[in-house]
Structure formats: structure tokens, C-alpha cells
Design a protein around this motif. Structure first.
Motif, PDB file in Angstrom:
ATOM      1  N   HIS A  47     -35.709  54.369 -11.248  1.00 53.43           N
ATOM      2  CA  HIS A  47     -37.152  54.561 -11.108  1.00 53.43           C
ATOM      3  C   HIS A  47     -37.978  53.531 -11.875  1.00 53.43           C
ATOM      4  N   ALA A  50     -43.204  50.596   0.864  1.00 53.42           N
ATOM      5  CA  ALA A  50     -43.936  51.154  -0.275  1.00 53.42           C
ATOM      6  C   ALA A  50     -44.936  52.198   0.204  1.00 53.42           C
ATOM      7  N   VAL A  58     -42.434  55.150  -7.315  1.00 53.69           N
ATOM      8  CA  VAL A  58     -41.333  54.360  -7.881  1.00 53.69           C
ATOM      9  C   VAL A  58     -40.277  54.167  -6.793  1.00 53.69           C
ATOM     10  N   LEU A  59     -39.341  53.252  -7.057  1.00 53.82           N
ATOM     11  CA  LEU A  59     -38.204  53.107  -6.153  1.00 53.82           C
ATOM     12  C   LEU A  59     -37.330  54.346  -6.271  1.00 53.82           C
ATOM     13  N   ALA A 112     -41.230  47.608  -8.447  1.00 51.82           N
ATOM     14  CA  ALA A 112     -41.560  47.912  -7.051  1.00 51.82           C
ATOM     15  C   ALA A 112     -41.764  46.646  -6.231  1.00 51.82           C
ATOM     16  N   THR A 115     -36.722  54.099  -0.693  1.00 51.48           N
ATOM     17  CA  THR A 115     -38.121  53.775  -0.439  1.00 51.48           C
ATOM     18  C   THR A 115     -38.879  53.828  -1.755  1.00 51.48           C
ATOM     19  N   ILE A 116     -40.135  53.458  -1.725  1.00 50.62           N
ATOM     20  CA  ILE A 116     -40.995  53.599  -2.890  1.00 50.62           C
ATOM     21  C   ILE A 116     -41.878  54.810  -2.644  1.00 50.62           C
TER      22      ILE A 116
END
Length: 299
Positions: A126, A140, A193-194, A130, A223-224
Motif C-alpha cells: 500500500h 487509478a 493506494v495500490l 501510485a 488497481t489503485i
């Protein structure tokens, strides 16, 4: 449809240096056919063309993510191409060892000692930049875009799934659940976050004797978005107490509405199953999804 024989031929044609002694199908999920070769290699074959972008995302993301994690992830040493009988690309990597976190032989004491390792992994994931993830083809989402994504799913459910719910009360409860979630602006306040976004226990490998993670697999949904999503699979498999143990050691941000969103995500499974059943016109999956809804609302 790909099978073991076809997969072996594709591997041999693309990678003649791989001498196949044994080939064992691991799973045929909704998206991929997975073959274990010689007990040490894993080959994944997409089953549809719409799966390819998810695989391409992994090919872009995992090489830049791998050096930032203390937990092993797949390293694609083999990138193969299909033929007239199988028109898709496929990948292979060295098998990651360990026991899946869903293994019923894991004791409560072992799970307790694995919680810090999971917290460390999630904290590292996390905190991945990004911007680098976006460069690696990861989508994102702002909190509003995340909300809009679920709003689109609700529209799809109303169109394709809710007409299948003959139980009026079941349909009303479903509508109320979704509308309460979507109409509550205050809960969409997280810092994107990722995220892995499919961190089910079968995707987490561990060594319970050493209290370490030995691998995290299946990154196609990365995903973000909302960090709470990466705790849903842990909760589904191992319950709230275990999830809270992981959260207690987690170094990321836990916002005030974290558990409100979690509670909704924990209800999402039957709806996902129903959508898949509706799109695939599979009556058995639809029936299973409806029973899942009934069980969920009975609890």
C-alpha cells in the motif's frame, strides 16, 4: 477450450528447453487454466480474450513491484504465444512454495504468528508509489471514481440480476444494501493506494513453522483504490478476529469509515456470482448466488 495436452504442446513449442516430465492441472477458474509442470513451474493460460489485459497488467506491474516487497511474487520467466488452435499469449513462472492461508491444518497459534507478516506485506504494497503503478498500466481510482464504479455495478445488477430475484423481500434488502452504501458520501474518504484487490486466502502462501509469507499470487485485479479491499479475503476466510490482528500491526491508514466499507464488501460475493451467472447464462451459478444472498441476509 484448452486442456492439458494442448497446454503441453504450446509449452514445448514455445520453450523447447523445458523438458516436461509431469503436468498437473491446478485449476480451471473463470479466467485461466493453470498447469503445474515438473512440480516446479506454473503456467497460466487465459481462457478468453478479455483476460489478456489483466495478464498484460501483471507483466507491467510485477517486475517493478517485486523489488519493493519482502514477500515473493510471481516472476514471469516464460512468456509464450498461442497458435491457430489457441490464439492467446500465456505465461510461466517458478512455483512459489508454501501452504495456502486457507489450509485447514493451520492452527490458531500459527495464524496469530502469521498476522504480523501479512501486515508487513500489506504495508509495503500500500506504500508503493501510485505514479509508478500507473506507468505499469494499473488503473487509478479517486474515491469518487471508486464510488462511481460501484454505482455502475449497481445499475448492471438492477438490469441483469434483480429481475431474477423472485423473492420480493430479498430484492428489497439487496436494493437497500446497495443504496445505503452508494448514498453515504461520508464513507468515501479513503486515501487511494495500490491494492491487490483479490487477496483471497488461496492467493496467499505461507510457511507456518517460520511465521513467514512465501508468496502472493494472481495479481490480475491489482488497481489503485480502497485499501480496505485487501482485508476482505482475510475476513472471509479467517474471520474478524484474525483480520483485526493484522490491522493492529498494519502501518497504513485506517480511516474512520474503514469498517463501514468493509462490511459492504463482505456482502458483495453473492452479487458477483449472480452477475457472472447472468452473463454466462448459467442457471447453477445463478441458483448458488441466490442461495448465497438468502444465507447472507439470514445472518
Amino acid at each position: 477450450m484448452i486442456d492439458v495436452d494442448m497446454a503441453m504442446k504450446l509449452i514445448s513449442r514455445n520453450f523447447p528447453q523445458v523438458e516436461i516430465s509431469t503436468a498437473r492441472p491446478i485449476t480451471r477458474g473463470w479466467d485461466s487454466f493453470v498447469l503445474e509442470v515438473n512440480g516446479e513451474l506454473i503456467f497460466r493460460f487465459p481462457m478468453r480474450d478479455d483476460v489478456i489485459p489483466y495478464l498484460e497488467k501483471e507483466l507491467g506491474l510485477l517486475p517493478v513491484l517485486e523489488p519493493t516487497l519482502s514477500t515473493p511474487i510471481p516472476h514471469f520467466d516464460y512468456i509464450g504465444h498461442g497458435d491457430a488452435s489457441y490464439p492467446f499469449m500465456f505465461v510461466g513462472y517458478r512455483k512459489l512454495g508454501g501452504t495456502t492461508l486457507e489450509d485447514e491444518s493451520l492452527t490458531q497459534e500459527q495464524l496469530a504468528t502469521l498476522a504480523p507478516a501479512l501486515a508487513t506485506f500489506l504495508g509495503e504494497l500500500h506504500s508503493f508509489p501510485a505514479a509508478l503503478a500507473v506507468q505499469a498500466r494499473v488503473e487509478a481510482h479517486t474515491p469518487e471514481a471508486w464510488r462511481e464504479m460501484y454505482r455502475d455495478r449497481y445499475i448492471d445488477l438492477r438490469k441483469r440480476v434483480f429481475p431474477l430475484l423472485e423473492d420480493v423481500e430479498l430484492r428489497a434488502k439487496s436494493e437497500r444494501l446497495w443504496e445505503d452504501f452508494l448514498n453515504n458520501e461520508a464513507i468515501f474518504t479513503f486515501q487511494p493506494v495500490l491494492i491487490h484487490c483479490d487477496l483471497a486466502c488461496e492467493h496467499v502462501l505461507c510457511d507456518p513453522e517460520r511465521s513467514v509469507l512465501t508468496g502472493v499470487i494472481d495479481w490480475g485485479d491489482a488497481t489503485i483504490g480502497d485499501p480496505a479491499m485487501d482485508f476482505v479475503g482475510l475476513h472471509n476466510c479467517r474471520g474478524r478476529e484474525f483480520t483485526e490482528r493484522v490491522l493492529a500491526r498494519y502501518q497504513g491508514t485506517i480511516d474512520a469509515a474503514f469498517w463501514q466499507r468493509m462490511d459492504f464488501y463482505l456482502c458483495y460475493g453473492p452479487f458477483s456470482e449472480l452477475l457472472y451467472g447472468a452473463y454466462s447464462e448459467n442457471e447453477k451459478i445463478i441458483a448458488k448466488g441466490i442461495e448465497g444472498l438468502r444465507a447472507m441476509f439470514r445472518e
